[in-house]
Every structure is written in C-alpha cells, then in structure tokens.
Write a protein that holds these residues in place. Structure first.
Motif, PDB file in Angstrom:
ATOM      1  N   VAL A   1      -1.039   1.486   2.879  1.00  0.00           N
ATOM      2  CA  VAL A   1      -0.523   2.561   2.019  1.00  0.00           C
ATOM      3  C   VAL A   1      -1.620   2.924   1.026  1.00  0.00           C
ATOM      4  O   VAL A   1      -2.141   2.054   0.338  1.00  0.00           O
ATOM      5  CB  VAL A   1       0.731   2.081   1.248  1.00  0.00           C
ATOM      6  CG1 VAL A   1       1.245   3.171   0.326  1.00  0.00           C
ATOM      7  CG2 VAL A   1       1.834   1.666   2.204  1.00  0.00           C
ATOM      8  N   ASP A   2      -1.970   4.202   0.970  1.00  0.00           N
ATOM      9  CA  ASP A   2      -3.092   4.584   0.110  1.00  0.00           C
ATOM     10  C   ASP A   2      -2.928   6.029  -0.380  1.00  0.00           C
ATOM     11  O   ASP A   2      -2.113   6.778   0.158  1.00  0.00           O
ATOM     12  CB  ASP A   2      -4.394   4.470   0.912  1.00  0.00           C
ATOM     13  CG  ASP A   2      -5.569   4.182  -0.005  1.00  0.00           C
ATOM     14  OD1 ASP A   2      -5.390   4.191  -1.237  1.00  0.00           O
ATOM     15  OD2 ASP A   2      -6.674   3.957   0.512  1.00  0.00           O
ATOM     16  N   PHE A   3      -3.710   6.374  -1.388  1.00  0.00           N
ATOM     17  CA  PHE A   3      -3.724   7.758  -1.879  1.00  0.00           C
ATOM     18  C   PHE A   3      -5.068   8.391  -1.575  1.00  0.00           C
ATOM     19  O   PHE A   3      -6.107   7.753  -1.744  1.00  0.00           O
ATOM     20  CB  PHE A   3      -3.517   7.791  -3.400  1.00  0.00           C
ATOM     21  CG  PHE A   3      -2.112   7.517  -3.804  1.00  0.00           C
ATOM     22  CD1 PHE A   3      -1.166   8.519  -3.828  1.00  0.00           C
ATOM     23  CD2 PHE A   3      -1.720   6.236  -4.143  1.00  0.00           C
ATOM     24  CE1 PHE A   3       0.143   8.261  -4.179  1.00  0.00           C
ATOM     25  CE2 PHE A   3      -0.422   5.956  -4.496  1.00  0.00           C
ATOM     26  CZ  PHE A   3       0.512   6.982  -4.518  1.00  0.00           C
ATOM     27  N   ARG A   4      -5.020   9.652  -1.115  1.00  0.00           N
ATOM     28  CA  ARG A   4      -6.246  10.445  -0.989  1.00  0.00           C
ATOM     29  C   ARG A   4      -5.931  11.816  -1.538  1.00  0.00           C
ATOM     30  O   ARG A   4      -4.927  12.419  -1.131  1.00  0.00           O
ATOM     31  CB  ARG A   4      -6.648  10.591   0.496  1.00  0.00           C
ATOM     32  CG  ARG A   4      -7.540   9.455   0.966  1.00  0.00           C
ATOM     33  CD  ARG A   4      -7.901   9.652   2.421  1.00  0.00           C
ATOM     34  NE  ARG A   4      -7.267   8.638   3.242  1.00  0.00           N
ATOM     35  CZ  ARG A   4      -6.962   8.781   4.526  1.00  0.00           C
ATOM     36  NH1 ARG A   4      -7.208   9.920   5.148  1.00  0.00           N
ATOM     37  NH2 ARG A   4      -6.407   7.799   5.192  1.00  0.00           N
ATOM     38  N   ASP A   5      -6.751  12.284  -2.462  1.00  0.00           N
ATOM     39  CA  ASP A   5      -6.532  13.606  -3.082  1.00  0.00           C
ATOM     40  C   ASP A   5      -5.082  13.748  -3.550  1.00  0.00           C
ATOM     41  O   ASP A   5      -4.422  14.763  -3.274  1.00  0.00           O
ATOM     42  CB  ASP A   5      -6.860  14.743  -2.098  1.00  0.00           C
ATOM     43  CG  ASP A   5      -8.282  14.651  -1.609  1.00  0.00           C
ATOM     44  OD1 ASP A   5      -9.143  14.247  -2.415  1.00  0.00           O
ATOM     45  OD2 ASP A   5      -8.519  14.942  -0.421  1.00  0.00           O
ATOM     46  N   ASN A   6      -4.589  12.744  -4.227  1.00  0.00           N
ATOM     47  CA  ASN A   6      -3.227  12.745  -4.766  1.00  0.00           C
ATOM     48  C   ASN A   6      -2.125  12.846  -3.712  1.00  0.00           C
ATOM     49  O   ASN A   6      -0.994  13.186  -4.011  1.00  0.00           O
ATOM     50  CB  ASN A   6      -3.030  13.857  -5.816  1.00  0.00           C
ATOM     51  CG  ASN A   6      -3.818  13.570  -7.085  1.00  0.00           C
ATOM     52  OD1 ASN A   6      -4.281  12.449  -7.290  1.00  0.00           O
ATOM     53  ND2 ASN A   6      -3.958  14.553  -7.936  1.00  0.00           N
ATOM     54  N   SER A   7      -2.465  12.582  -2.444  1.00  0.00           N
ATOM     55  CA  SER A   7      -1.437  12.548  -1.388  1.00  0.00           C
ATOM     56  C   SER A   7      -1.264  11.119  -0.913  1.00  0.00           C
ATOM     57  O   SER A   7      -2.202  10.328  -0.962  1.00  0.00           O
ATOM     58  CB  SER A   7      -1.871  13.400  -0.188  1.00  0.00           C
ATOM     59  OG  SER A   7      -1.679  14.747  -0.472  1.00  0.00           O
ATOM     60  N   ILE A   8      -0.067  10.807  -0.425  1.00  0.00           N
ATOM     61  CA  ILE A   8       0.204   9.437   0.030  1.00  0.00           C
ATOM     62  C   ILE A   8       0.028   9.343   1.552  1.00  0.00           C
ATOM     63  O   ILE A   8       0.503  10.196   2.293  1.00  0.00           O
ATOM     64  CB  ILE A   8       1.621   8.975  -0.399  1.00  0.00           C
ATOM     65  CG1 ILE A   8       1.952   7.567   0.085  1.00  0.00           C
ATOM     66  CG2 ILE A   8       2.716   9.910   0.066  1.00  0.00           C
ATOM     67  CD1 ILE A   8       1.760   6.531  -0.946  1.00  0.00           C
ATOM     68  N   TYR A   9      -0.694   8.300   1.956  1.00  0.00           N
ATOM     69  CA  TYR A   9      -0.968   8.072   3.381  1.00  0.00           C
ATOM     70  C   TYR A   9      -0.366   6.737   3.802  1.00  0.00           C
ATOM     71  O   TYR A   9      -0.545   5.735   3.116  1.00  0.00           O
ATOM     72  CB  TYR A   9      -2.482   8.061   3.649  1.00  0.00           C
ATOM     73  CG  TYR A   9      -3.071   9.453   3.668  1.00  0.00           C
ATOM     74  CD1 TYR A   9      -3.289  10.152   2.481  1.00  0.00           C
ATOM     75  CD2 TYR A   9      -3.374  10.082   4.875  1.00  0.00           C
ATOM     76  CE1 TYR A   9      -3.794  11.440   2.498  1.00  0.00           C
ATOM     77  CE2 TYR A   9      -3.885  11.371   4.898  1.00  0.00           C
ATOM     78  CZ  TYR A   9      -4.090  12.046   3.708  1.00  0.00           C
ATOM     79  OH  TYR A   9      -4.584  13.326   3.727  1.00  0.00           O
ATOM     80  N   LEU A  10       0.361   6.773   4.920  1.00  0.00           N
ATOM     81  CA  LEU A  10       0.922   5.547   5.500  1.00  0.00           C
ATOM     82  C   LEU A  10       0.232   5.342   6.845  1.00  0.00           C
ATOM     83  O   LEU A  10       0.328   6.209   7.728  1.00  0.00           O
ATOM     84  CB  LEU A  10       2.444   5.713   5.680  1.00  0.00           C
ATOM     85  CG  LEU A  10       3.160   4.612   6.453  1.00  0.00           C
ATOM     86  CD1 LEU A  10       3.114   3.279   5.716  1.00  0.00           C
ATOM     87  CD2 LEU A  10       4.616   5.009   6.699  1.00  0.00           C
ATOM     88  N   ASP A  11      -0.478   4.232   6.972  1.00  0.00           N
ATOM     89  CA  ASP A  11      -1.243   3.938   8.190  1.00  0.00           C
ATOM     90  C   ASP A  11      -2.082   5.145   8.623  1.00  0.00           C
ATOM     91  O   ASP A  11      -2.094   5.537   9.803  1.00  0.00           O
ATOM     92  CB  ASP A  11      -0.296   3.498   9.319  1.00  0.00           C
ATOM     93  CG  ASP A  11       0.459   2.230   8.938  1.00  0.00           C
ATOM     94  OD1 ASP A  11      -0.098   1.409   8.175  1.00  0.00           O
ATOM     95  OD2 ASP A  11       1.607   2.058   9.387  1.00  0.00           O
ATOM     96  N   GLY A  12      -2.712   5.762   7.629  1.00  0.00           N
ATOM     97  CA  GLY A  12      -3.641   6.861   7.912  1.00  0.00           C
ATOM     98  C   GLY A  12      -3.006   8.225   8.065  1.00  0.00           C
ATOM     99  O   GLY A  12      -3.693   9.223   8.287  1.00  0.00           O
ATOM    100  N   ILE A  13      -1.666   8.300   7.952  1.00  0.00           N
ATOM    101  CA  ILE A  13      -0.989   9.598   8.139  1.00  0.00           C
ATOM    102  C   ILE A  13      -0.389  10.076   6.817  1.00  0.00           C
ATOM    103  O   ILE A  13       0.240   9.298   6.091  1.00  0.00           O
ATOM    104  CB  ILE A  13       0.118   9.489   9.215  1.00  0.00           C
ATOM    105  CG1 ILE A  13      -0.541   9.182  10.561  1.00  0.00           C
ATOM    106  CG2 ILE A  13       0.951  10.761   9.320  1.00  0.00           C
ATOM    107  CD1 ILE A  13       0.439   8.758  11.636  1.00  0.00           C
ATOM    108  N   ASN A  14      -0.596  11.354   6.500  1.00  0.00           N
ATOM    109  CA  ASN A  14      -0.041  11.931   5.274  1.00  0.00           C
ATOM    110  C   ASN A  14       1.491  12.016   5.400  1.00  0.00           C
ATOM    111  O   ASN A  14       2.007  12.659   6.310  1.00  0.00           O
ATOM    112  CB  ASN A  14      -0.640  13.338   5.077  1.00  0.00           C
ATOM    113  CG  ASN A  14      -0.157  13.992   3.794  1.00  0.00           C
ATOM    114  OD1 ASN A  14       0.989  13.835   3.408  1.00  0.00           O
ATOM    115  ND2 ASN A  14      -1.035  14.726   3.140  1.00  0.00           N
ATOM    116  N   VAL A  15       2.196  11.326   4.478  1.00  0.00           N
ATOM    117  CA  VAL A  15       3.670  11.314   4.557  1.00  0.00           C
ATOM    118  C   VAL A  15       4.298  11.911   3.290  1.00  0.00           C
ATOM    119  O   VAL A  15       5.443  11.597   2.955  1.00  0.00           O
ATOM    120  CB  VAL A  15       4.224   9.884   4.824  1.00  0.00           C
ATOM    121  CG1 VAL A  15       3.945   9.441   6.240  1.00  0.00           C
ATOM    122  CG2 VAL A  15       3.675   8.862   3.826  1.00  0.00           C
TER     123      VAL A  15
END
Ligand code: DC
Length: 216
Positions: free
Chosen positions: A67-81
């Motif tokens: 679970v991570d943030f990129r450009d203020n978006s949340i990514y679950l296993d590499g997918i924007n959710v």
C-alpha cells in the motif's frame, strides 16, 4: 528548515480529507490520507472474499499487500484504487480492519516512513496521539453527526451510489463508536490539539483557520 508535520484527526465525515488536500496544495506540502490505507486493505479483503472479522486472515492480507501513495493517490499492489476504496461497502467494513493491532502496526510504520521524508499533512484518527505525537501542529476536526452524515451522503449520491440519508448517518455513528472504543490507538482528541467544530463553517474558513495556526 525542519519538515513540518500537520496532524488532522477527527471522526468520519468531519471534512478532514477535503481540508487536508486544500492545505497541502496551498502550502505546497505532501498529503497522506491514512484512512485510505485501511480502506485499501479492506477493499482487498472484500475482493478476496475474506470476512473482515476474521482477524488472522486480514493480518495475512495486510502482510502481503503493498500500500503506497504516489502523487497523492493510493496504490494497492501497484494499482490506483482511489475510486474503489470510497464505496459504501468499504466504508461499512473498514472499522473492523482498523481495529486490528497488527494491521495498525504495519500501516503506522509505513505512515511514519512516508511522513518523515518531507513536510506533510496527514489526516486520520491517531495522527496526533500515536503516529506523530511530538508534532507541534495538531488539529481535531469535528462536526455534528447529522452534518457529517449529510456530507458523506452527498459524496455517495454524487458517485452514483443508492443509499438513504438515515442509513449513512447511522453508519457514521456506528463507525465513531467502533473507532473511539477500540483498544489500540482509539479516536481521541490529543490534549494539545486545537479543536475546530466545522458544523457551521465553510471549507475555506476551516482551511484558513488551520493555516493561520500552523507553527514551523
Ligand atoms: O477517514 P476515513 O473515513 O477514510 O477512515 C476510514 C477508517 O479507517 C475509519 O473508520 C477509521 C480508520 N482509521 C484509523 O483507524 N486510523 C487512521 N489513522 C485513519 C483511519
């Protein structure tokens, strides 16, 4: 200059994420929506047919998730959710996931790592009490349960979900109950947090009020 850490805590629907996003833009600092991380794990449980009350399985899911943030978006296993974590189904299950100690430990570790990289505003339930208890900038955003329910209802209707206002208000109150009474890092105002009741305030008023009180 030291990094600034702004903690925004409070119950569901108090306006934390809307306000935090605006402050992050205005001040040019990063935004971390800590609740989005609990929501992402909840989404994965639902998609994997795991009962959120089955703690062992939820912990396994959490250990094996990225679970991570990129450009203020949340990514679950590499997918924007970003969109998928805001459904009513995720909202009504997330408190069960967020009360699991091991899940909290894994996600709080990640939140601290991200938060220490640069100046940041974080919103959640335990930012000022548990994640960054030493920050000088703690705010507790509140509003009446009815107003919070109305705000959440509007969001869900705009997203095309079929819900009733009463159902959403009940859900908000139920989440407050679970979040405030759980054993680990419950929702509580830090003694040194500035409390803001946004029931009768505009979004801009709350944003300006917080920015005027931020200490560097
Ligand atoms: O802010 P939100 O509605 O997106 O939060 C979703 C859930 O996650 C909420 O019911 C409480 C939990 N949460 C938490 O326990 N600790 C946090 N720091 C953030 C959210």
């Amino acid at each position: 200059m030291n990094n600034i850490i702004i903690a925004i805590d409070g119950p569901a629907g108090a306006g934390k994420s809307t306000i935090s996003k605006l402050i992050s833009k205005k001040m040019g600092i990063n935004y971390i929506d800590t609740g989005a991380m609990y929501r992402a794990i909840t989404l994965k449980c639902i998609c994997s047919n795991i009962d959120v009350k089955d703690e062992k399985s939820v912990i396994e899911i959490c250990k094996n998730s990225d679970v991570d943030f990129r450009d203020n978006s949340i990514y679950l296993d590499g997918i924007n959710v970003d969109g998928k974590i805001r459904t009513n189904e995720v909202s009504s299950n997330v408190s069960y996931v967020a009360k699991i100690k091991e899940v909290r430990e894994i996600l709080v570790k990640k939140q601290r790592e991200i938060g220490l990289k640069s100046s940041v505003i974080l919103d959640g339930r335990d930012v000022g009490t548990h994640i960054f208890p030493d920050t000088k900038n703690k705010f507790y955003l509140n509003a009446s349960a009815e107003m919070r329910g109305k705000r959440r209802y509007k969001e869900l209707i705009e997203r095309g979900e079929h819900v009733s206002l009463n159902e959403v208000i009940k859900d908000v109150i139920c989440r407050d109950e679970i979040d405030s009474n759980r054993e680990f890092a419950p929702l509580v105002k830090a003694d040194d947090a500035v409390e803001i009741d946004s029931t009768n305030m505009s979004i801009d008023e709350v944003v300006e009020c917080i920015i005027s009180k931020v200490k560097s």
